[in-house]
Motif scaffolding. Structure first.
Motif, PDB file in Angstrom:
ATOM      1  N   GLU A   8      16.254  17.753  44.145  1.00  0.00           N
ATOM      2  CA  GLU A   8      17.104  16.845  44.917  1.00  0.00           C
ATOM      3  C   GLU A   8      18.018  16.063  43.990  1.00  0.00           C
ATOM      4  O   GLU A   8      17.563  15.498  42.981  1.00  0.00           O
ATOM      5  CB  GLU A   8      16.246  15.865  45.729  1.00  0.00           C
ATOM      6  CG  GLU A   8      15.459  16.511  46.849  1.00  0.00           C
ATOM      7  CD  GLU A   8      16.357  17.022  47.963  1.00  0.00           C
ATOM      8  OE1 GLU A   8      17.408  16.392  48.229  1.00  0.00           O
ATOM      9  OE2 GLU A   8      16.013  18.063  48.564  1.00  0.00           O
ATOM     10  N   THR A   9      19.312  16.017  44.315  1.00  0.00           N
ATOM     11  CA  THR A   9      20.259  15.257  43.506  1.00  0.00           C
ATOM     12  C   THR A   9      20.063  13.769  43.760  1.00  0.00           C
ATOM     13  O   THR A   9      20.151  13.308  44.898  1.00  0.00           O
ATOM     14  CB  THR A   9      21.708  15.659  43.845  1.00  0.00           C
ATOM     15  OG1 THR A   9      21.871  17.058  43.588  1.00  0.00           O
ATOM     16  CG2 THR A   9      22.696  14.874  42.993  1.00  0.00           C
ATOM     17  N   GLN A  10      19.834  13.013  42.686  1.00  0.00           N
ATOM     18  CA  GLN A  10      19.576  11.575  42.805  1.00  0.00           C
ATOM     19  C   GLN A  10      20.676  10.720  42.177  1.00  0.00           C
ATOM     20  O   GLN A  10      20.755   9.527  42.448  1.00  0.00           O
ATOM     21  CB  GLN A  10      18.224  11.221  42.161  1.00  0.00           C
ATOM     22  CG  GLN A  10      17.035  11.987  42.727  1.00  0.00           C
ATOM     23  CD  GLN A  10      16.764  11.666  44.190  1.00  0.00           C
ATOM     24  OE1 GLN A  10      17.345  10.752  44.774  1.00  0.00           O
ATOM     25  NE2 GLN A  10      15.874  12.441  44.818  1.00  0.00           N
ATOM     26  N   ASP A  53      13.005  17.336  41.213  1.00  0.00           N
ATOM     27  CA  ASP A  53      12.373  18.192  42.218  1.00  0.00           C
ATOM     28  C   ASP A  53      13.404  18.836  43.144  1.00  0.00           C
ATOM     29  O   ASP A  53      13.205  18.946  44.356  1.00  0.00           O
ATOM     30  CB  ASP A  53      11.358  17.399  43.048  1.00  0.00           C
ATOM     31  CG  ASP A  53       9.986  17.353  42.385  1.00  0.00           C
ATOM     32  OD1 ASP A  53       9.783  18.107  41.404  1.00  0.00           O
ATOM     33  OD2 ASP A  53       9.145  16.566  42.831  1.00  0.00           O
ATOM     34  N   TRP A  69      12.786  17.152  36.289  1.00  0.00           N
ATOM     35  CA  TRP A  69      14.133  16.614  36.429  1.00  0.00           C
ATOM     36  C   TRP A  69      15.031  17.163  35.329  1.00  0.00           C
ATOM     37  O   TRP A  69      14.564  17.547  34.258  1.00  0.00           O
ATOM     38  CB  TRP A  69      14.127  15.086  36.433  1.00  0.00           C
ATOM     39  CG  TRP A  69      13.751  14.460  35.111  1.00  0.00           C
ATOM     40  CD1 TRP A  69      12.490  14.219  34.649  1.00  0.00           C
ATOM     41  CD2 TRP A  69      14.656  14.003  34.101  1.00  0.00           C
ATOM     42  NE1 TRP A  69      12.532  13.632  33.405  1.00  0.00           N
ATOM     43  CE2 TRP A  69      13.856  13.480  33.045  1.00  0.00           C
ATOM     44  CE3 TRP A  69      16.035  13.972  33.964  1.00  0.00           C
ATOM     45  CZ2 TRP A  69      14.401  12.961  31.883  1.00  0.00           C
ATOM     46  CZ3 TRP A  69      16.587  13.444  32.812  1.00  0.00           C
ATOM     47  CH2 TRP A  69      15.782  12.943  31.781  1.00  0.00           C
ATOM     48  N   ASN A 116      21.131   7.353  44.315  1.00  0.00           N
ATOM     49  CA  ASN A 116      20.305   7.096  45.494  1.00  0.00           C
ATOM     50  C   ASN A 116      19.607   5.748  45.333  1.00  0.00           C
ATOM     51  O   ASN A 116      18.711   5.611  44.494  1.00  0.00           O
ATOM     52  CB  ASN A 116      19.274   8.207  45.655  1.00  0.00           C
ATOM     53  CG  ASN A 116      18.428   8.036  46.898  1.00  0.00           C
ATOM     54  OD1 ASN A 116      18.553   7.053  47.632  1.00  0.00           O
ATOM     55  ND2 ASN A 116      17.555   9.004  47.145  1.00  0.00           N
ATOM     56  N   THR A 130      19.085  15.802  38.877  1.00  0.00           N
ATOM     57  CA  THR A 130      18.238  16.251  39.973  1.00  0.00           C
ATOM     58  C   THR A 130      16.771  16.072  39.604  1.00  0.00           C
ATOM     59  O   THR A 130      16.393  16.201  38.435  1.00  0.00           O
ATOM     60  CB  THR A 130      18.489  17.734  40.312  1.00  0.00           C
ATOM     61  OG1 THR A 130      18.245  18.526  39.148  1.00  0.00           O
ATOM     62  CG2 THR A 130      19.916  17.956  40.775  1.00  0.00           C
ATOM     63  N   LYS A 187      28.184  15.456  47.480  1.00  0.00           N
ATOM     64  CA  LYS A 187      26.986  14.709  47.105  1.00  0.00           C
ATOM     65  C   LYS A 187      27.378  13.416  46.393  1.00  0.00           C
ATOM     66  O   LYS A 187      26.763  12.363  46.598  1.00  0.00           O
ATOM     67  CB  LYS A 187      26.091  15.561  46.207  1.00  0.00           C
ATOM     68  CG  LYS A 187      24.666  15.048  46.121  1.00  0.00           C
ATOM     69  CD  LYS A 187      23.975  15.125  47.484  1.00  0.00           C
ATOM     70  CE  LYS A 187      22.576  14.569  47.463  1.00  0.00           C
ATOM     71  NZ  LYS A 187      21.918  14.640  48.774  1.00  0.00           N
TER      72      LYS A 187
END
Length: 371
Positions: A271-273, A269, A203, A293, A267, A220
């Motif tokens: 993916e934006t969280q 892995d 991350w 998220n 992010t 996003k």
């Protein structure tokens, strides 16, 4: 002897003639903030509903602007019967503007602000409006105080005030490291969440600096912001006000070019969280919106805020301004409460008589906007 001339500008083509002098006037005023910049106003005008009636009062000396009061007109109805034309501050709804004020030459600030109020009462302007709903005045600042002092010098204008709070963390009181200054529970939350993130995968926190990637990063933000509120059974700001998303897309590109934008993504892995957007202006960070998220690791948004605030300290910024509404969440981030005001202002017209006896705010059930 120079003569000061007043103008009422109701078209963007007229207002656009102020562009060359706008930011120069703002930078030496007592109310210099990002919500009053030409770029902010231009993006607001471009993305606000097409029926918005502009109403800018401008004072010029030797054909050069020395004072600007940016308004627009919104019709309201009282008890669903009587229509009022209400002046509102340009950008005060839909896009997150704060700290409303007039832009004037600093060395005679109160005098020029007083003249702007007085110009509103002249025949060329007064028949256009009935009330002024003036929001989010920063009464703790020199500019906010001069605005109130100037208003008090115009007895023809009646005023009712409502307190409103803001939240700000003074970064100059912190050392180079933020974490030790936070409460034990918040420190623990941040450390544990970082540990969980590491277990999830690789991350990182990055800030968008590429204009080609900016629109994607903003989308996003909108997505995660809406997901967060949908989880609570509500609609997010960008869902309720599509013009806000349009404004962000337009202004963020200008802000990136000016060096004001701070759009951070966490992010994991790939993916934006979590995403947070804010702007740096005059050594202050203004936190505007965030999203995370809700189905991912709890506390991820906290970790992102920590990294952003730590970055602000490392940049040597003086303040992390949470803007409106002081909450327990902001208090945990060392924010202190500031007190500002909303102002309802009205001249002595027959249709305004009721306001002399009753306090009726344009946020309740009696006085409502018509659209």
């Amino acid at each position: 002897m120079s003569v000061i001339t007043s103008y009422v500008m109701t078209s963007w083509s007229e207002i656009k003639t102020l562009q060359a002098n706008w930011n120069t006037l703002l930078e030496q005023s007592d109310a210099d903030n990002i919500f009053l910049t030409w770029e902010w106003m231009e993006s607001w005008q471009k993305t606000c509903p097409y029926e918005t009636q502009l109403f800018f009062i401008v004072l010029k000396e030797n054909n050069k602007p020395i004072a600007i009061a940016p308004f627009y007109i919104q019709p309201y109805r009282l008890l669903n019967t009587l229509t009022y034309q209400v002046l509102r501050f340009a950008g005060d709804q839909g896009i997150g503007s704060e700290y409303s004020n007039f832009i004037v030459r600093k060395h005679d600030s109160i005098k020029l602000k007083t003249q702007l109020w007085q110009t509103l009462l002249l025949k060329q302007a007064s028949f256009h409006w009935d009330l002024i709903w003036y929001t989010n005045v920063s009464t703790w600042t020199v500019g906010g105080q001069s605005l109130l002092k100037s208003l008090a010098q115009v007895p023809e204008l009646n005023t009712a005030a409502r307190d409103v709070d803001f939240a700000n963390t003074d970064l100059t009181l912190l050392s180079d490291q933020l974490l030790p200054a936070l409460s034990k529970s918040l420190r623990t939350n941040i450390k544990q969440t970082k540990g969980y993130l590491t277990k999830h995968g690789k991350w990182q926190v990055t800030c968008c600096e590429d204009p080609n990637l900016l629109s994607t990063a903003l989308n996003k933000l909108f997505e995660l912001h809406n997901l967060r509120w949908q989880k609570a059974g509500l609609k997010g700001s960008f869902q309720r006000r599509p013009e806000m998303a349009s404004f962000y897309q337009d202004f963020a590109h200008k802000a990136l070019q000016k060096g004001w934008l701070r759009l951070a993504e966490l992010t994991c892995d790939g993916e934006t969280q979590a995403v947070q957007i804010g702007y740096v202006y005059r050594d202050q960070f203004f936190a505007l919106q965030e999203g995370f998220n809700p189905e991912f690791q709890k506390g991820t948004g906290q970790v992102l805020r920590y990294h952003m605030m730590q970055q602000c300290i490392e940049e040597g910024l003086t303040d992390y301004d949470f803007l409106g509404q002081y909450t327990n969440h902001k208090r945990r981030w060392l924010a202190k409460q500031r007190h500002g005001q909303h102002l309802l202002i009205w001249p002595n017209k027959i249709k305004n008589t009721l306001f002399n006896f009753l306090t009726i705010w344009p946020t309740g059930k009696y006085l409502k906007p018509t659209h």
